[in-house]
Design a protein around this motif. Structure first.
Motif, PDB file in Angstrom:
ATOM      1  N   PHE A 154      36.945  45.979  15.069  1.00  0.00           N
ATOM      2  CA  PHE A 154      35.652  45.392  14.749  1.00  0.00           C
ATOM      3  C   PHE A 154      35.290  44.273  15.715  1.00  0.00           C
ATOM      4  N   LEU A 162      23.174  51.585   9.341  1.00  0.00           N
ATOM      5  CA  LEU A 162      24.316  51.954   8.496  1.00  0.00           C
ATOM      6  C   LEU A 162      23.864  52.784   7.297  1.00  0.00           C
ATOM      7  N   PHE A 184      41.755  48.149  12.105  1.00  0.00           N
ATOM      8  CA  PHE A 184      40.307  48.032  11.966  1.00  0.00           C
ATOM      9  C   PHE A 184      39.789  46.661  12.372  1.00  0.00           C
ATOM     10  N   LYS A 199      34.040  50.000   5.354  1.00  0.00           N
ATOM     11  CA  LYS A 199      34.653  48.840   6.018  1.00  0.00           C
ATOM     12  C   LYS A 199      33.633  48.134   6.911  1.00  0.00           C
ATOM     13  N   LEU A 200      32.809  48.912   7.583  1.00  0.00           N
ATOM     14  CA  LEU A 200      31.770  48.314   8.423  1.00  0.00           C
ATOM     15  C   LEU A 200      30.779  47.523   7.580  1.00  0.00           C
ATOM     16  N   TYR A 201      30.365  48.098   6.453  1.00  0.00           N
ATOM     17  CA  TYR A 201      29.489  47.376   5.535  1.00  0.00           C
ATOM     18  C   TYR A 201      30.110  46.035   5.163  1.00  0.00           C
ATOM     19  N   LEU A 244      27.967  54.997  15.850  1.00  0.00           N
ATOM     20  CA  LEU A 244      28.659  53.798  16.335  1.00  0.00           C
ATOM     21  C   LEU A 244      28.227  53.462  17.759  1.00  0.00           C
ATOM     22  N   LEU A 291      35.469  54.419   6.686  1.00  0.00           N
ATOM     23  CA  LEU A 291      35.138  53.609   7.862  1.00  0.00           C
ATOM     24  C   LEU A 291      33.773  52.947   7.682  1.00  0.00           C
ATOM     25  N   LEU A 292      32.830  53.690   7.148  1.00  0.00           N
ATOM     26  CA  LEU A 292      31.495  53.146   6.910  1.00  0.00           C
ATOM     27  C   LEU A 292      31.538  51.995   5.908  1.00  0.00           C
ATOM     28  N   GLN A 346      32.438  44.198   6.617  1.00  0.00           N
ATOM     29  CA  GLN A 346      32.540  43.239   7.714  1.00  0.00           C
ATOM     30  C   GLN A 346      31.178  42.653   8.083  1.00  0.00           C
ATOM     31  N   PHE A 347      30.168  43.500   8.148  1.00  0.00           N
ATOM     32  CA  PHE A 347      28.849  42.987   8.507  1.00  0.00           C
ATOM     33  C   PHE A 347      28.263  42.108   7.407  1.00  0.00           C
ATOM     34  N   HIS A 389      26.456  49.953  18.631  1.00  0.00           N
ATOM     35  CA  HIS A 389      26.927  49.056  19.683  1.00  0.00           C
ATOM     36  C   HIS A 389      25.812  48.739  20.671  1.00  0.00           C
TER      37      HIS A 389
END
Length: 315
Positions: free
Chosen positions: A198, A283, A194, A226-228, A306, A223-224, A230-231, A310
Motif C-alpha cells: 500500500f 473503488l 499488504f 483492504k484498500l477501502y 489498480l 484485496l478491495l 486503508q484509504f 495509481h
C-alpha cells in the motif's frame, strides 16, 4: 485503422486519438504508447463514472499556471456523443491533446468519423501468431529482450490469456529473459505484504510489478476491502487535520501507530488530499463490477483498476 498500421501514427503529428475494442492488452499498450508520444506536463484521467462535458471542456480550455501542455484521457465502456467529442476536439492543438479509450467491441463508425481517421480498433487475439505479435510489441515498448521460446512459454502458461502474460512481462522492463529464467520466476510465490504494497503504491512511480504480485496473492474482494480500509484511514487523517490543523493519532484512529508508520500515513494523506471522492468512486465502481462478473474476470479487472487508481493518485 488496424494495429498493423498503428506504428505510423506514432511518427505523425496528431492532437487527438480514439482507441477502442476488446483486447485488454492492446488497449493498455496502445494507450501507454500514445501517452508517451504526447508527453504532456498536465494530465487528467476521467473514467465513465466521473466524466462530464463541463469537467473535460474546462480542463482543456482553461489556461494553467503550472504547465503549458495538457492531456485529457477519457476511458469508458459506453460511447460518448459526437457532439461532446467534437466540442473537445475543437480545443485540441499543439499543447492540448485528447485520447478517448472505449472498451467496446461494437463498430463505432460515427466516432471514427469525428476523429478524422485518427482511430485504432483492436480485436481479441485468436491465434498464436497474433498473440506473439502483441507480446513482441509489448517487449519492444518496455525494452524487454525476450526470446521467442520465452514468450511462447508465457502464452501457454497463462492459457492464452495475453493480458496476464503482459502483466508478467512488466517484471522484466529493461531486462533480458530466456525460457529458463521465466520458468523459475513464474513458479515462485509472488506473495507481498499488504502494508508494504500500500505505501509503495502511494509513494512510488512504477508499481506495475507490485500490482501484479498483490493481485496474484490476494482474493480480489478481500484485496478491495483492504484498500477501502486503508484509504478510509487516510481520509480520517485528512478530515482531522483540516478541522484541527494538526494530527492526534490516538484521537483520530483510536490508537497510535509506530513513529515511522505515522510519518508514512501523514505523507500519504497529503498525497491523496482532494482526490478522496475520485478514489472512493473508482473503488465502488470496481466492487460493483467484480460482483457482477465471474471469478475468472476478477484478477484482470483488479489489475486494470489498480493501474487506473495509481494513475489517479500520481497525476
Amino acid at each position: 485503422m488496424y494495429e498493423k498500421d498503428f506504428p505510423r501514427v506514432l511518427n505523425q503529428k496528431i492532437d487527438y486519438f480514439f482507441i477502442y475494442g476488446s483486447c485488454e492488452l492492446s488497449l493498455f499498450l496502445r494507450l501507454e504508447q500514445l501517452k508517451k508520444k504526447f508527453s504532456c506536463e498536465q494530465k487528467l484521467f476521467l473514467s465513465q463514472s466521473d466524466y462530464s462535458l463541463n469537467t473535460a471542456y474546462d480542463f482543456l480550455s482553461q489556461n494553467s499556471i503550472f504547465s503549458n501542455s495538457k492531456l485529457l484521457i477519457i476511458e469508458s465502456t459506453k460511447a460518448l456523443s459526437s457532439k461532446d467529442l467534437k466540442a473537445l476536439i475543437s480545443l485540441c492543438d499543439d499543447e492540448k491533446k485528447l485520447i478517448f479509450c472505449l472498451r467496446n467491441i461494437k463498430a463505432q463508425a460515427d466516432i471514427e468519423k469525428v476523429f478524422n481517421g485518427y482511430f485504432l480498433r483492436v480485436f481479441d487475439k485468436k491465434n498464436t501468431n497474433e498473440r506473439m505479435n502483441i507480446l513482441n510489441d509489448f517487449c519492444a515498448f518496455y525494452n524487454i529482450k525476450a526470446s521467442y521460446e520465452a514468450l511462447l512459454f508465457l502464452e501457454r502458461n497463462y492459457e492464452f490469456d495475453i493480458f496476464k502474460a503482459g502483466c508478467e512481462l512488466l517484471k522484466y522492463k529493461n531486462l533480458s529473459l530466456n525460457i529458463n529464467d521465466l520458468k523459475e520466476q513464474v513458479s515462485e510465490d509472488d506473495f507481498i505484504n499488504f502494508d508494504d504494497f500500500f505505501f509503495a503504491f502511494i509513494f512510488n512511480d512504477e508499481v506495475n510489478n507490485l500490482i501484479y504480485s498483490i493481485v496474484n496473492s490476494e482474493d480480489s474482494i478481500a484485496l478491495l476491502n483492504k484498500l477501502y480500509s486503508q484509504f478510509l484511514r487516510l481520509f480520517s487523517i485528512i478530515a482531522y487535520v483540516k478541522e484541527n490543523a494538526n494530527i492526534d493519532f490516538k484521537v483520530c484512529l483510536g490508537y497510535t501507530p509506530p513513529i515511522d508508520v505515522c510519518k508514512k500515513l501523514e505523507q500519504a494523506a497529503r498525497i491523496i488530499d482532494y482526490k478522496t471522492k475520485d478514489i472512493l468512486l473508482l473503488l465502488q465502481e470496481c466492487e460493483l463490477d467484480l460482483k457482477r462478473h465471474s471469478s475468472d474476470y476478477s484478477q484482470q479487472k483488479m489489475i486494470s483498476q489498480l493501474i487506473k487508481l495509481h494513475f489517479l493518485i500520481k497525476n
